[in-house]
Design an enzyme around this catalytic site. Structure first.
Site, PDB file in Angstrom:
ATOM      1  N   LYS A  12       0.820  -1.218   0.000  1.00  0.00           N
ATOM      2  CA  LYS A  12       0.000   0.000   0.000  1.00  0.00           C
ATOM      3  C   LYS A  12       0.853   1.267   0.000  1.00  0.00           C
ATOM      4  O   LYS A  12       2.020   1.251   0.360  1.00  0.00           O
ATOM      5  CB  LYS A  12      -0.986  -0.027   1.165  1.00  0.00           C
ATOM      6  CG  LYS A  12      -2.165  -0.943   0.808  1.00  0.00           C
ATOM      7  CD  LYS A  12      -3.331  -0.868   1.743  1.00  0.00           C
ATOM      8  CE  LYS A  12      -4.443  -1.784   1.200  1.00  0.00           C
ATOM      9  NZ  LYS A  12      -5.511  -1.990   2.164  1.00  0.00           N
TER      10      LYS A  12
ATOM     11  N   ARG B 145      -3.684  -9.854   4.788  1.00  0.00           N
ATOM     12  CA  ARG B 145      -4.068  -9.925   3.378  1.00  0.00           C
ATOM     13  C   ARG B 145      -2.888  -9.420   2.553  1.00  0.00           C
ATOM     14  O   ARG B 145      -2.504  -8.259   2.673  1.00  0.00           O
ATOM     15  CB  ARG B 145      -5.307  -9.044   3.162  1.00  0.00           C
ATOM     16  CG  ARG B 145      -5.846  -9.048   1.746  1.00  0.00           C
ATOM     17  CD  ARG B 145      -7.071  -8.134   1.656  1.00  0.00           C
ATOM     18  NE  ARG B 145      -7.573  -8.047   0.299  1.00  0.00           N
ATOM     19  CZ  ARG B 145      -7.061  -7.249  -0.630  1.00  0.00           C
ATOM     20  NH1 ARG B 145      -6.031  -6.470  -0.348  1.00  0.00           N
ATOM     21  NH2 ARG B 145      -7.577  -7.232  -1.837  1.00  0.00           N
TER      22      ARG B 145
END
Ligand code: 7PJ
Length: 265
Positions: A206, A241
């Site tokens: 991210k 995740r």
């Protein structure tokens, strides 16, 4: 949890897994790498991305659920559309992962009816929507605000008759959050395990990781993602995740062995 994108525009892999065959090959690789849960997503939720028409999402996701339902790993569906939830559950999905936290009308009904069985649910926090979420995210107190949201959603799910044992919570890193917000949420992660429910954390590749590293592009954020996954596990995350399954499994095995002062059997 390994990410299986069937989105041609997914930001971190440049669409390289677009198409069913490529997605299946990617799933097989993650299985060989010891993934526990495969998270199948048909619609990109990268910041600024547009919604995908229902029919296209069904066309992308359902054949993969059918092809992978007997693969021996849990199948998660990353969707907020009640119709996709129902179809995926009917096809054998084990978990519904909803970035909207089951706020879209019909979503709670889709996962609480008899048809849904005892499928697991991931309730994620997002401020605003994927189109606008990164335009000046603001909180009074990000940890308290996200925890309050999760508590409210747990109440709604409980009122619909859903057992706590089905629910996993996710602060939604990057979904309407600045890097500082994300870092506070990760630092205070134990406070987000509202009602003692298990936490899922998604930080893999991210942009906050890229920002910390001075603008590093997504493909070069693997080591950063491993550090984030270990920190999340240390703070109590039950599921991480990730894109890079093999590397994450190695990192978590080392973390586990150090933490328990023994080699896991
Ligand atoms: C997340 C997700 C996350 C959950 C995405 C990306 C964006 N679902 N779906 N948590 N992120 N539960 O992978 O960068 O953080 S899509």
């Amino acid at each position: 949890m390994g990410i299986l994108n069937v989105t041609p525009d997914s930001f971190s892999d440049g669409g390289q897994h677009a198409g069913r065959d490529a997605a299946l090959r990617h799933a097989e690789r993650m299985i060989a790498e010891d993934v526990d849960i495969i998270d199948i997503g048909g619609e990109s939720s990268r910041p600024g991305s547009a919604a995908l028409p229902l029919e296209q999402e069904l066309e992308r996701v359902l054949p993969l659920v059918e092809a992978l339902r007997d693969c021996g790993r849990a199948l998660s569906i990353d969707t907020y559309k009640p119709e996709v939830m129902r179809a995926a559950l009917a096809a054998g999905a084990d978990l519904i992962n909803d970035i909207w936290g089951f706020r879209i009308p019909g979503a709670v009904e889709a996962v609480s009816g008899a048809d849904a069985g005892q499928a697991a649910l991931c309730v994620m926090h997002m401020q605003r929507d994927p189109q606008t979420m990164q335009e000046h995210p603001q909180y009074e107190d990000v940890v308290r605000d996200v925890a309050d949201f999760l508590r409210e959603r747990i109440g709604v799910l409980r009122d619909a008759g859903i057992d706590d044992a089905r629910i996993t919570l996710d602060p939604g890193f990057g979904f309407g959050k600045t890097p500082d917000h994300n870092l506070r949420l990760l630092g205070q992660l134990p406070q987000l395990a509202v009602e003692g429910l298990p936490l899922l954390v998604g930080l893999s590749r991210k942009s906050t990781l890229g920002t910390i590293l001075g603008g590093r592009p997504p493909q070069e954020r693997v080591a950063a993602s491993l550090a984030a996954a270990v920190c999340a596990a240390e703070r109590g995350a039950y599921i991480v995740r990730v894109h890079d399954v093999a590397q994450t499994v190695d990192a978590l095995k080392i973390w586990w062995a150090i933490r328990h002062e023994t080699i896991a059997s």
